[in-house]
Write a protein that holds these residues in place. Structure first.
Motif, PDB file in Angstrom:
ATOM      1  N   GLN A  22       0.828  -1.199   0.000  1.00 16.15           N
ATOM      2  CA  GLN A  22       0.000   0.000   0.000  1.00 16.15           C
ATOM      3  C   GLN A  22       0.867   1.255   0.000  1.00 16.15           C
ATOM      4  OE1 GLN A  22      -2.585   0.925   3.456  1.00 16.15           O
ATOM      5  NE2 GLN A  22      -4.266   0.855   1.992  1.00 16.15           N
ATOM      6  N   GLU A  35       1.554   4.981   1.133  1.00 20.44           N
ATOM      7  CA  GLU A  35       1.230   5.939   2.188  1.00 20.44           C
ATOM      8  C   GLU A  35       1.193   7.368   1.653  1.00 20.44           C
ATOM      9  OE1 GLU A  35       3.294   7.852   6.190  1.00 20.44           O
ATOM     10  OE2 GLU A  35       3.758   5.783   5.621  1.00 20.44           O
ATOM     11  N   SER A  58      -3.107   5.054  -0.547  1.00 22.41           N
ATOM     12  CA  SER A  58      -3.972   3.886  -0.324  1.00 22.41           C
ATOM     13  C   SER A  58      -4.036   2.965  -1.533  1.00 22.41           C
ATOM     14  CB  SER A  58      -5.387   4.274   0.126  1.00 22.41           C
ATOM     15  OG  SER A  58      -6.204   4.626  -0.973  1.00 22.41           O
ATOM     16  N   LYS A  96     -10.348   4.461  -7.332  1.00 27.46           N
ATOM     17  CA  LYS A  96      -9.883   3.577  -6.263  1.00 27.46           C
ATOM     18  C   LYS A  96     -10.535   2.197  -6.302  1.00 27.46           C
ATOM     19  CE  LYS A  96      -8.546   7.213  -3.008  1.00 27.46           C
ATOM     20  NZ  LYS A  96      -7.134   6.846  -3.033  1.00 27.46           N
ATOM     21  N   SER A 155     -12.264   1.455  -2.412  1.00 24.72           N
ATOM     22  CA  SER A 155     -12.167   2.299  -1.219  1.00 24.72           C
ATOM     23  C   SER A 155     -13.358   3.252  -1.234  1.00 24.72           C
ATOM     24  CB  SER A 155     -10.844   3.072  -1.215  1.00 24.72           C
ATOM     25  OG  SER A 155     -10.723   3.875  -0.061  1.00 24.72           O
ATOM     26  N   ASP A 180     -10.694   0.409   3.071  1.00 21.32           N
ATOM     27  CA  ASP A 180     -10.424  -0.437   1.907  1.00 21.32           C
ATOM     28  C   ASP A 180     -11.154  -1.761   2.090  1.00 21.32           C
ATOM     29  OD1 ASP A 180      -8.517   1.347   0.620  1.00 21.32           O
ATOM     30  OD2 ASP A 180      -7.144   0.808   2.239  1.00 21.32           O
ATOM     31  N   HIS A 204      -6.186   1.525  13.670  1.00 20.89           N
ATOM     32  CA  HIS A 204      -6.510   0.791  12.454  1.00 20.89           C
ATOM     33  C   HIS A 204      -7.179  -0.524  12.851  1.00 20.89           C
ATOM     34  CE1 HIS A 204      -2.605  -1.461  13.008  1.00 20.89           C
ATOM     35  NE2 HIS A 204      -3.333  -2.443  12.525  1.00 20.89           N
TER      36      HIS A 204
END
Length: 577
Positions: free
Chosen positions: A36, A38, A70, A308, A338, A344, A392
Motif C-alpha cells: 500500500q 502511504e 492507499s 480507487k 475504497s 479499503d 486501524h
C-alpha cells in the motif's frame, strides 16, 4: 541455558560473516509488489521561477503516475506513467524512489528535472551515450525505456535445536531431506542469490504502452540448513512476461487504467491471506530462507482500475519445487475498492482447476478421493485506517468448499492496532487473532483449511519465524501481539509475541509427527526483527527468535524424547546496483 544458546547463535552468525564460504545472492530491495502507498511526493530539482509552471508540471506528473495514497504499488504502472509525463510535458528526467512508510506501507518520491524551453527532450541511457554512469538505464528516448536490474543478497542463518532438537521425527519421510539436516545443538549455513534482468516499455499510442521483463536468478546454499547439509547452486528464469497497459486521466482527475499481461510474473492478493507465494525455494534451488523466487510459472492477468476501484481476473500456475509439484492451477476474480477515505474493502473468488494435492481424514467423505482439485474459495476483507496515525482495524474471512465431496473449511482473522506518531520512536502496537479450521474427526464432512499460496513475510502470513516451519496455516489458532518502533528514520524494530493453539487434535495433512496431537496447546514464540535502511540501494535485516513447544506437541503420539526450545538468528544484506 537459553541465554547461552543465544550467545552461541550470535557467535555462529559472526563466524559465518567472517568465513570465506559465504554465498552471494539477491532479492528485491523492498517488498514493493502490491504494498500500500502511504504518500506520493513530487520534487522539482530545478524549479521554474514561475510558480504556475511548477504547479502545472507537478499536477501533470501526478495525473500520469496514476498512483495515489492507499493504492497498491506497481512499479510497471509508475514507470509507464512517468514515461508518458516525459513525452507530453517539459520534463527532462524523472527518478522514482521507494522508501518504507508507516505499518509496512511505502512512500514514493518522484524527482523531476525540468527541461529548458529552448531545448528538445533529452535522451539518455548507456546504449545511447556510451556512458556507464547512465546505468541502470540502457535506453530512454521518445517514451521508450529500457532498464537493467541487478540485485544481490548474502544471508547467514543459524539455529539451535532446530525442529525442537528432534529432526528424525519431524522430518521423517520429508522428500526435501538430503544428508544431515539441522537439529540438536547449534548449526548454521550461508546462502544467497543474484538477480539480474532487463525490463522495458514502449508507447503504442498516446494512451497505450507495451511492456515486458526478462530476468534470471543464480542462488546457492552452503552449510547445514533445515533440510540438508549439501552444498547447492541453481540458475533459472524468474521474470519472463509481456503486457499492455493503457488509460487516461480526465481534467477532473478521474482515472481509468487497464492492464493485461501473461508470462512468468509475481502475483499477490491483499496482504497474502490467500495468495502470496507463487513460487517455491529451497531443495535443489537452494536459498531456502532468502526466498528469492516469487514468479509463477504462468500468470495470465487482466485488470481494470477506475479511481480507487479495481477488478482483476487471473490464472496462476505456481512455480512449485519439482520434487513436490502438485500441478495446481488456479483461476479467480478479485475486486477491491475504497468507498470512503481510510476504508479499503475487497472480495475474491477462486477455483482450483487442477491439482494432485491430496487431503487426509480419519473419516473421509464417502464415494471419492479427497484433494485440492475442485476447491472453491470465497473471501471478503476490510481495513479501516482513517490516518497514518491513530487506530486501524482489519478483518478477513473466507470459506472453502469442494465440488467433489462434502467440505466446509473456514479461515478468519481480526486485527486492532494503534500508532502513536507523535511519541518517541513513533510506536505502533497491534493485536491479531487468526483461526484456520481443522478437521472434526467425528463427521464425514472435511473441515481442514487448505492454505493454498498463503504467506508473504513475517508481518503478513508467515506466522512465527520458527513455528511456521512446524505448523503452517491450517488447523491453527494464532494470537499475535506486534510492536513497530522507529528509533531513527532509517532504523525499525518489529518485536512479536505469538501464542499458538490447534483448532482440532486431529492434524492429518500436517507434519506427520503431529498427525494426532496431545492437546491443543502448540507453543509460543518471541522474536524481534531489525531493519536498517542504509540508503536507496543498501538494506540490512536481522532477527532473533525463540520458540517453545506446548503440551499438544510434547505429548503427541508421534513425538518421543525431550523437546528443546528452538532458537534462530539471521542477518542479510540487500544491495541493488
Amino acid at each position: 541455558m537459553v541465554i547461552s544458546r543465544v550467545f552461541g547463535l550470535v557467535a555462529g552468525v559472526l563466524f559465518f560473516l567472517a568465513s570465506p564460504s559465504s554465498v552471494l545472492g539477491q532479492i528485491s530491495l523492498l517488498d514493493e509488489v502490491g504494498a500500500q502507498i502511504e504518500r506520493v511526493d513530487v520534487v522539482l530539482t530545478n524549479p521554474s521561477p514561475d510558480p504556475a509552471v511548477n504547479a502545472r508540471v507537478t499536477d501533470l506528473v501526478r495525473r500520469n503516475l496514476r498512483l495515489f495514497p492507499s493504492d497498491r504499488f506497481s512499479r510497471n504502472t509508475a514507470e509507464i506513467g512517468l514515461a508518458q509525463a516525459r513525452r507530453v510535458g517539459p520534463i527532462d528526467e524523472t527518478t522514482l524512489s521507494v522508501a518504507p512508510g508507516s505499518g509496512g506501507a511505502l512512500v514514493l518520491t518522484v524527482e523531476v528535472k525540468l527541461r529548458a524551453a529552448s531545448t528538445n527532450a533529452s535522451e539518455r541511457g548507456a546504449l545511447i551515450t556510451g556512458n556507464a554512469t547512465d546505468l541502470p538505464v540502457l535506453f530512454d528516448r521518445g517514451g521508450t525505456l529500457l532498464t537493467t536490474k541487478l540485485e544481490a543478497l548474502p544471508m547467514i542463518y543459524s539455529n539451535a535445536n532446530a525442529w525442537y532438537g528432534r529432526p528424525q521425527e519431524f522430518l521423517a519421510g520429508n522428500p526435501l531431506v538430503a544428508g544431515e539436516p539441522a537439529g540438536r545443538h547449534t548449526t548454521g549455513w550461508a546462502e544467497g542469490f543474484l538477480h539480474a534482468g532487463v525490463y522495458g516499455m514502449t508507447p503504442l499510442s498516446d494512451a497505450t504502452f507495451a511492456y515486458g521483463g526478462l530476468s534470471g536468478i543464480l542462488s546457492a546454499s552452503s552449510g547445514r540448513e533445515l533440510f540438508t547439509d549439501e552444498t547447492r547452486k541453481h540458475f533459472g528464469a524468474e521474470d519472463a512476461y509481456v503486457g499492455l497497459v493503457g488509460g487516461q486521466t480526465s481534467e477532473q482527475g478521474q482515472r481509468l487504467v487497464w492492464n493485461v499481461s501473461m508470462g512468468r510474473k509475481r502475483f499477490a492478493i491483499g496482504d497474502g491471506f490467500l495468495i502470496a507465494n507463487t513460487a517455491s525455494n529451497g531443495s535443489t534451488r537452494g536459498a531456502l530462507q532468502s526466498n528469492p523466487r516469487w514468479a509463477a510459472d504462468m500468470l495470465v492477468l487482466g485488470q481494470v482500475r477506475y479511481n480507487k476501484s479495481l477488478v482483476e481476473a487471473f490464472y496462476i500456475d505456481p512455480d512449485e519445487l519439482p520434487v513436490v509439484d502438485s500441478k495446481t492451477k488456479i483461476a479467480g476474480l478479485n475486486v477491491e475498492t475504497s468507498p470512503v477515505p481510510g476504508l479499503d474493502v475487497g472480495a475474491t473468488y477462486l477455483k482450483v482447476l487442477d491439482s494432485t494435492f491430496g487431503y487426509f481424514a480419519t473419516k473421509p467423505p464417502p464415494g471419492t478421493s479427497m484433494g485440492r482439485d475442485g476447491l472453491s474459495v470465497f473471501d471478503a476483507r476490510a481495513r479501516w485506517q482513517p490516518g497514518h496515525s491513530g487506530i486501524h482495524v482489519a478483518a478477513e474471512a473466507a470459506l472453502q468448499r469442494n465440488d467433489r465431496f462434502a467440505m466446509r473449511a473456514t479461515g478468519v482473522s481480526a486485527e486492532l492496532g494503534y500508532k502513536f506518531s507523535e511519541a518517541t520512536w513513533r510506536p505502533e502496537v497491534s493485536y491479531r487473532i487468526a483461526k484456520f479450521s481443522g478437521d472434526d474427526g467425528s463427521t464425514e464432512r472435511f473441515e481442514r483449511w487448505d492454505p493454498l499460496l498463503s504467506g508473504g513475510n513475517g508481518e503478513q502470513w508467515v506466522q512465527g519465524i520458527n513455528h511456521f516451519k512446524i505448523f503452517q496455516n491450517s488447523n491453527l489458532v494464532a494470537h499475535r501481539l506486534q510492536f513497530r518502533l522507529r528509533p531513527s528514520p532509517r532504523f525499525e524494530l518489529v518485536p512479536q509475541i505469538w501464542v499458538f493453539q490447534a483448532d482440532s487434535t486431529t492434524n492429518l495433512g500436517g507434519n506427520p509427527a503431529l498427525s494426532f496431537l496431545g492437546g491443543k496447546r502448540l507453543g509460543h514464540e518471541a522474536n524481534i526483527t531489525g531493519k536498517w535502511f542504509i540508503s536507496k540501494s543498501v538494506f540490512v535485516q536481522g532477527h532473533l527468535a525463540a520458540t517453545f513447544p506446548g503440551s499438544g506437541v510434547r505429548n503427541a503420539p508421534g513425538v518421543s524424547g525431550n523437546l528443546h526450545p528452538w532458537l534462530s538468528a539471521m542477518v542479510f544484506v540487500r544491495v541493488a546496483f
